[in-house]
Structures are given as C-alpha cells and as structure tokens.
Scaffold this motif. Structure first.
Motif, PDB file in Angstrom:
ATOM      1  N   ARG A  98     -30.312  16.646   0.264  1.00 11.29           N
ATOM      2  CA  ARG A  98     -29.434  15.482   0.448  1.00 11.29           C
ATOM      3  C   ARG A  98     -29.809  14.311  -0.446  1.00 11.29           C
ATOM      4  N   LEU A 106     -25.684  17.829  -2.772  1.00 14.89           N
ATOM      5  CA  LEU A 106     -24.382  17.364  -2.297  1.00 14.89           C
ATOM      6  C   LEU A 106     -23.426  17.157  -3.479  1.00 14.89           C
ATOM      7  N   LYS A 135     -26.812   6.715   0.889  1.00 13.79           N
ATOM      8  CA  LYS A 135     -27.437   7.992   1.253  1.00 13.79           C
ATOM      9  C   LYS A 135     -28.833   8.141   0.664  1.00 13.79           C
TER      10      LYS A 135
END
Lengths: 221, 221
Positions: free
Chosen positions: B85, B109, B140
């Motif tokens: 991620r 991602l 993120k």
C-alpha cells in the motif's frame, strides 16, 4: 491480480468470461467488448441487453423451412408473397441461407436440412428430415429443387443421396455452378476446382448456351 | 432477403446489429456470435444474459483508484490487505490496470487518470483528477509513484506534467523501463526505441547496478 478474482470487479470478470465463450473471442477481445459496452450511454446498454435477451429467448425454427423464425411461427421468407414459391433451395445450415440472401442472387424458398450426411461423424440419412423435404416438394408444388451444399465430401454425398430421393417426384434438380472463384487467378485455384471448371466449361460465343441461359433466366424473373 | 428485414428472423437481425456495435466486430462475426449462442443450452444462454446485464447495470468506478468496482464500493485491489500500500501506479485507463495485473509484475495500488493530456483533443491538465491524485499520495502515505503511461507524445506530456506536480510531495517517482521488447530483434525495433535502449543501457557484469536492483527488488517482496 485482485484478490476476489482476476479483476478489480468480479462482475467485469464474469462478463469477460461470458464474452470469451463466443467463437474466436480471446481474453483481450472480451475485455475490449466489455469496456466498450461499459462506455456506452445507458439507453444503448439497455438496448444491447434487451435485443440479445429477446433473441435468445424467442427465436425458434420455422416449421416450414427449419430456418430461423421469431416466436416459432412461419419465418418471413416462407411467409413472403413476393418470392418465387416454385423454387426450393436445399441447404445444410441457416448460415447458408444468410450467405445466399446476402448475395441477393436468389428469390425462391429455402429448406434447411440441419446437417449433412457424414458417416465419419455418425450422421446418416435417417437423421436428416428427408421425408419432410419430399412432402414439402410435393405439397407446395415445387418446380425446381436447388441442392446447394458445399463442395466437400459430405456435401457431395448428401447431394447424391437427395438427388436419388427427389428424382421420382419429377421436379428439376440443379446445383450451383462450381468453378474458379471471382477475383481468383487460375494459378490460385486448386487442381480439383480447375478440373471441374474445365469439365463444366461454358461456350461464350453469340447465340451460345450461356446467352440462352441468360435469356431463360430473364424470362423466369 | 426476407421482407421484414435482412433475415428470416427480425430478432436475429436485431441481435446481429447489437453484436456489430462491439469494436472490431463485422457482420460475419456478429452472425457467428448470435448463431453460436442460439446453439447453446438454455442455462448457458441465461447465464450469458445475466452476466452481461449485471455487469452493465452494476459496475461503477472505485472511489479510491477510479478503476472498475462492483456496485460503486472500493474495488478489490484497493481493499486488498495483501498488496503493497506504499506504491501507487498511475495509469491512463482501466485497460492498463488489466494489462499490468495480467503480467503479474506488480503488487501495489493503482490510480486511473481516465485520460492523458492531449492538446490536439482539447484535453488539458484541468480535466484530469490531479488534485485528487495528490491527496491520495499524501493521505495514503505513498512512498513511490510509478507513472506508467504509453511511450507516446501524450503519455510523455502527461508524465512530465505529473512529475512536476508530484515532486513537491517528496515521494520517489519512477517509470517503467523503455527499450527493446522481449522477443524482438534489434533490426525490428524502431530507431527511437533503439536510441532509448542504448541511452538507458544497464551494466550487466557481476556486482553491477542490475544485480543490485535485482537484490533490492527481492528485499521489497
């Protein structure tokens, strides 16, 4: 890959899998089809679904010619009053009907056998609707039967068999000419085709058979 | 031709017309698709219709990556806990996501831009979701952004523009290597590709950059 399957959307993956069931469609084409449809306006998507659904749920075989028919009734060709109802073209498959219709070279009726005699595949004359074909020929007062099968072993076998079954009815029996394809050079044609083309050669000088055939065809139109 | 349209069945004709709307599908393929489906068992036909319908009615875009998602929720890639991620791969289109996933070469991602800067088509930076991309990168805690666009004028323009937007965030920015395609001979590669391949050539003797890159990649797995 996504963890619920191959794609980030399971429904997308399922649609791709279904498109891949269509003949000759691989993964890339199936993805292209699905993404293309996804990008279309909502009305167009609905029309796509509705048309395919109605087709797959409703279309059946015409009780007269065994070709495709909406809702199981007599198909539009059999029902048409503008076609020559004294000529019957016998073909193996509905695809053949489409190819002939597309050529716009024939205005009579059809009879779809649904297959060819093929001993290698275990298909004999008893699996073909020959009795029904004979009833159609007699019942409809057919004048000429065109046996229009492919130039293959199975086509020739079926033609030869049907020819013998139909002969007693007394109708004229014909077959489409075989020879060099239009746009094909002689050197491109295979030996068998060339042999047939020479054996069935037609005279072309004035007043010859061809001219007479052309005139005859004009009269029957 | 039949008198109610081109085919003896109107529903067949409509299905063929709809299949012909798919990209690269001509009349013959559309007929083949329709006849193939018609010949399948009833359950298979129903599944075909249901899958395409559910797909066209339900699939939407993932609110996080803008890729495909069932029912408009977060897609399975964004939701996956088994992916890295901290890496974000920015692509033009959902097709690119599929191609990269299919290569099984990436486990991070994605972020789908939905287009490329293309002045000739009137598409400027303001039409692309660049602010949202920057929020995603910061929000993120992304460590590396891969700008994975095609090796085209539009791809290069978009990459250059995004590079300048993203640089202030301090993340690592990378792009897939460009060079000679696998399976391609040098003489088949075009001059631009060969030029890039030589300019970005990699040292291959033991202890070199490539070996170090390979080891680094192994560690990040």
């Amino acid at each position: 890959m996504g963890d619920n399957g191959e794609y980030s959307s399971q429904f997308f993956g399922e649609a791709v899998a279904e498109f891949m069931r269509l003949p000759g469609v691989g993964r890339k084409s199936a993805q292209r089809y699905a993404l293309h449809m996804l990008g279309r306006p909502i009305e167009e998507r609905k029309r796509f679904i509705a048309a395919i659904q109605r087709f797959l749920e409703e279309v059946q075989h015409c009780p007269e010619c065994h070709g495709l028919s909406d809702d199981g009734g007599v198909c539009s060709i059999c029902a048409s009053r503008s076609r020559d109802r004294a000529i019957l073209c016998v073909v193996a498959d509905t695809r053949d009907v489409m190819a002939i219709e597309h050529s716009q070279s024939y205005r009579g009726l059809y009879y779809v056998m649904g297959g060819l005699i093929d001993p290698m595949q275990g298909i004999g004359p008893s699996q073909l609707p020959i009795d029904q074909l004979l009833s159609t020929i007699v019942g409809k007062g057919i004048r000429e039967v065109i046996l229009a099968f492919g130039a293959t072993m199975e086509g020739d076998t079926t033609q030869f068999y049907l020819q013998r079954c139909i002969a007693p009815t007394g109708v004229t029996i014909s077959q489409p000419a075989r020879g060099v394809s239009l746009g094909e050079n002689l050197e491109q044609a295979d030996g068998m085709t060339l042999g047939t083309a020479f054996a069935q050669r037609v005279v072309i000088n004035p007043g010859s058979t061809v001219e007479r055939n052309v005139k005859k065809a004009d009269q029957t139109r």
